[in-house]
Each structure stands twice: as C-alpha cells, then as structure tokens.
Design a protein around this motif. Structure first.
Motif: not given
Length: 532
Positions: A274, A278, A433, A437
């Motif tokens: 994550i 991020s 992405s 996540a």
C-alpha cells in the motif's frame, strides 16, 4: 597575457583590410580548423567583390586579400556564422574608411544619370567637332580644355585629359582609321540606392541559432524516466498480491484465524505494498500537476528573462541586416518593441505546448517592420524598382526566418515528448496502482480478526507512501540546487531551476497531503473504536 598577445598578432593581419574588421575579429574565440570553413568563405567572397562609394567602384587590393586569406587559414581560427556576419556588416559599413586608408583601389564608376545623347555630325565624323553647347552654339570637343589633344601647357607637360563619362573625346591617340577617337569605357550599371540585398544575401552566411538549444538538447538527452522499470515494479506487486490471495484462500486464512505468524507476515507485506502503490499514485499526480500543465511552463517563463533576451537578440540581428543596407536602427523602433516581442513569443510557446507543432507567426513583428522600411525608403526618395522590390522581399524573408528561429523555445519539443510518454504510462499505471492498493487493503482487513486493525494498518501504509513521496521529491530539490549543469543561454538555466524546484515542491506538498490522509484514517478509526 601571452594568449592575448598571440591573438592580437593574428588579428593584426586583418587590420590591413579595415580597422573595424580588426575590432570584430579580435574577439574571435580560438578553435582548431586548419582550413577555411563555410562561414569564413563568405567573408572571402565579400572581400573579393566590389564596393561602391559616392559613385565610384572600388576593390580590395590583392595584397590585402592575401593577408586576410593567410589569417583565415590558420589552424586556430574558426569563425562562427554570427562572427562572420558581424565582420561582413562592419566591412560594408566602413567602405569610406577603406578608401581613406588606401586598402581599396578604384576600378571604375557608376553611370551618370541618363541624358539625351548628343547628335553625331553627318559624314560619320566623331570626336572633337560638331557638338553643341546648351545655348545651341557649336563648340570644338577640346576647346573647353584650351588645348588640342597632345599639346603641352606652358609648363611643358602634356594635358592628356580624357572624358570619364564614356562619351567620345580627343585623348591624343589615333585609331587605325585615323579618326582620333578613343574606344568608349565600359560602364558598370548603377545599383538602386540602398537596396543591394540581392548580392549581400548570397554572400552573407546563414544565421545559426544552434547555441540557443545545444545545451538544452544535451541536458534533456541525459534525462530518462525508467518507465519500463516502474512497470516491472507494478507487475511484481500485483503478482505478490495474487500469491498472497491464493495462499490465503488455500489455507483458509480468511475463515480460520490459525497460522498467526503467516497472517501477520502477509499483513505487513500488504501494508508495504500500500505504501509503495500510494507513492506511485502521489508521484504521478505530482508530475501531472507540477510538470505537464501549460501553466507550469508559461507562468515560469516570465521569471527567467526569456522575453528580454529574445527581444535583445531580435533587435541585434535586425540591426545587422539593416547595416548591410545602410538603414538606421531607429527604423525598427515602432515594430520591434518589448511588448510586441513578448506577445509573439508567448503566442508561439502557447501554440507549441498545446498543438505540439511549431508554426511561428511573426506577422506581429514583420508586417509593421516592412511598412516602416518602405516609409523610410520613400523618405529617401528611393524608387521601388522591380529589383528593389525583390531585394526588400529577400530582406523580409531573411528577417522572418531569423525571428522564427529566435522565437522557437528550445524546451518545447522535449516537453511535448516527455508529456506524451508520461500520459501513456500514467493513464494505465495510475488506476492500476489505485486498484492494487484497494485490493491490498481488502486482504489486510480479511486477514485480521479485528477488522479495524486492518484499516489502521492500511492507514499507516498510506502515511508511508506520503513520506516516501515527500522524501523523494525533497531529495530532487536538493540535487537540482547543487548539481544542475551549466546551461546556455542563461534564461534556460534559470528556467530549469525554477521548473525543477516547482515540480519538486509540488511533489513534497502531495506527499505531505498523503501523510495527512493517513493520519485522518488513523484518527477516524480510533474515534470510531472509542465510540463503541
């Protein structure tokens, strides 16, 4: 001090041509050539040509041409196009200096204004009789001189006078037919006043502006964003998520809360994912906002001195062209103004950034300038013959090319290329992405017996991603401030500093926002837990 002396000795040979020639050449930067390049050949063409001053045609004495050739052929002389054009401008501006100093020799004269030719006497006689003066009285062709051809004055010296306008007149020599008339001198037709640009354009070297983009191209060629490596990282992260999900399903980790060490290991791996995902999202947003918005470029150009530099270059190059035609610089004052240059330059940059193709529109400068030149020529009573009109068209065409080259912003083509590559990456990588996540967060919650702990762990991963982003862009700001190479012209070096710092500042701010989002998640979860 020794280098300066050697340079002065080399340049002293060119002082045989014109003093101003010496001054221009004195500032030439030594290089290594070994022969005459194309720029220097244009100077050779000029000094081998003819010069007109007050109706008299001159040429450079051969010994001085040889001296100039010897200098230009030296190994450490290699003139740029800009230096050669400055030399040519000075030569044409200082013909009278060359005449006064004896570097030019007379070879003829231009024809006088056209007049009605005098009638020749009947019977084929030519030369000394039968002509009339303006009052209609017949005169002898040599009577005005007071001597017959070949006679001597009281001092015993022969007169030997000739008429230099090409008409017949006695000079004391006899043709084979015994008529006593000389063959008429060859007359060089006059060139229309001021407009001699047709010849000068051929002799003057083409203006090169490679120095404006050379350093920028070299710097940008070294900058490469490793998009392929980023794709490998995202694919690897996706594979890890898939493996964790598969193992969790096979071992029923979402249903039975056994294998605590394995579940804990998976939770930390997913929290790290994550954070990385991020950081990718935050970085992509930062680059999109800080680097590839038109305003990110246009708003910074005004602070770099770009417009002022282009304005000064435009006036300098126009002055060089004007000097070739003996047109004073004040003719450009109402056309080449700072406000007009800013308008033209900003329009070109906006067009280049939005359309991705450079199409210079110099009409805001050239139309007014051409009108002012015509007005100046009319004030000088210059007749715009066909040749003169062609010459003016050539002048404006050359100025238009100069302006188009100067208004072309060196970074625009690179910016378009990088923007295209970035959006091709970001339009897939950014949503992917984000999706990965979210999947990671869902897996963390499923692997936790207490679900709120999974949300807290995800919030910490979000904070980690913000910290990674802020740290990366902060380090970039330091590197730009300390290791940015020297770039010419100066406005491009300043632009890269401002542009790079602006991008890094956006990244740091975005990273801080990511950290705050993580804090908000943690606070919200703890508040919810405490309220139960």
């Amino acid at each position: 001090m020794k280098n300066r002396t050697r340079t002065a000795k080399r340049c002293s040979l060119l002082s045989l041509l014109f003093p101003t020639f010496l001054m221009v050449m004195f500032f030439c930067m030594p290089a290594y050539a070994g022969s005459i390049n194309g720029n220097e050949q244009s100077i050779v063409s000029v000094i081998n040509g003819q010069f007109e001053q007050d109706g008299v045609i001159y040429k450079v004495r051969q010994e001085y041409i040889n001296s100039a050739m010897s200098y230009l052929q030296q190994d450490d002389v290699d003139l740029t196009a800009e230096q050669a054009q400055s030399v040519i401008s000075e030569i044409y501006s200082n013909v009278q200096t060359g005449v006064d100093s004896g570097y030019l020799e007379r070879i003829g004269q231009t024809a006088p204004p056209e007049t009605a030719p005098a009638e020749s006497p009947k019977g084929g006689e030519t030369g000394n009789n039968g002509s009339k003066n303006p009052d209609g009285q017949e005169t002898d062709g040599n009577a005005e001189a007071g001597n017959q051809p070949g006679e001597s004055t009281e001092s015993g010296e022969p007169t030997g006078e000739t008429v230099g306008d090409g008409q017949n007149g006695g000079d004391g020599t006899d043709n084979p037919d015994g008529s006593g008339s000389e063959e008429p001198q060859e007359v060089i037709p006059p060139t229309p006043e001021v407009i001699s640009i047709l010849e000068l354009v051929d002799k003057a070297p083409p203006q090169s502006y490679e120095y404006l983009s050379k350093d920028t191209d070299a710097l940008m060629a070294r900058i490469h964003i490793p998009y392929q490596t980023l794709w490998y990282i995202i694919i690897l992260l996706a594979a890890v998520i898939a493996i964790i999900a598969a193992v969790s399903l096979l071992k029923k980790l979402f249903v039975h809360h056994h294998n605590r060490k394995l579940r804990k290991f998976f939770r930390f791996i997913l929290a790290a994912e994550i954070g990385v995902l991020s950081a990718v999202c935050f970085s992509a947003v930062s680059v999109w906002i800080g680097a590839f918005q038109d305003s990110a470029v246009l708003n910074k150009l005004a602070d770099t001195g770009y417009y002022r530099t282009i304005f000064e270059e435009l006036r300098r190059d126009t002055s060089i062209s004007f000097a070739l035609l003996d047109i004073p610089d004040n003719v450009m004052d109402s056309a080449i103004t700072y406000e007009r240059v800013v308008l033209a330059a900003r329009q070109q940059v906006e067009s280049d950034l939005s359309q991705g193709a450079y199409q210079a529109d110099t009409s805001v400068l050239t139309e007014q300038l051409e009108a002012d030149i015509r007005s100046y020529l009319e004030g000088r009573s210059v007749t715009m013959t066909e040749q003169a009109q062609t010459g003016l068209d050539e002048l404006m065409s050359r100025l238009d090319k100069k302006y188009s080259s100067l208004l072309k912003w060196p970074f625009a083509a690179w910016w378009i290329e990088m923007k295209t590559e970035f959006f091709a990456f970001a339009k897939i990588a950014l949503p992917l992405s984000l999706l990965l996540a979210i999947l990671s967060q869902a897996l963390i919650i499923g692997l936790n017996h207490y679900k709120h702990r999974g949300v807290i762990l995800g919030g910490k991963g979000l904070m980690g991603g913000g910290l990674i982003t802020a740290a990366a862009f902060g380090a970039g700001m330091v590197i730009i401030g300390q290791n940015l190479p020297k770039v010419t012209p100066d406005y491009m070096e300043l632009f890269f500093k401002i542009y790079g710092n602006g991008l890094c500042r956006t990244g740091v701010i975005t990273g801080v926002i990511g950290v705050l989002l993580g804090v908000i998640v943690l606070v919200a979860v703890h508040t919810w837990k405490d309220s139960k």
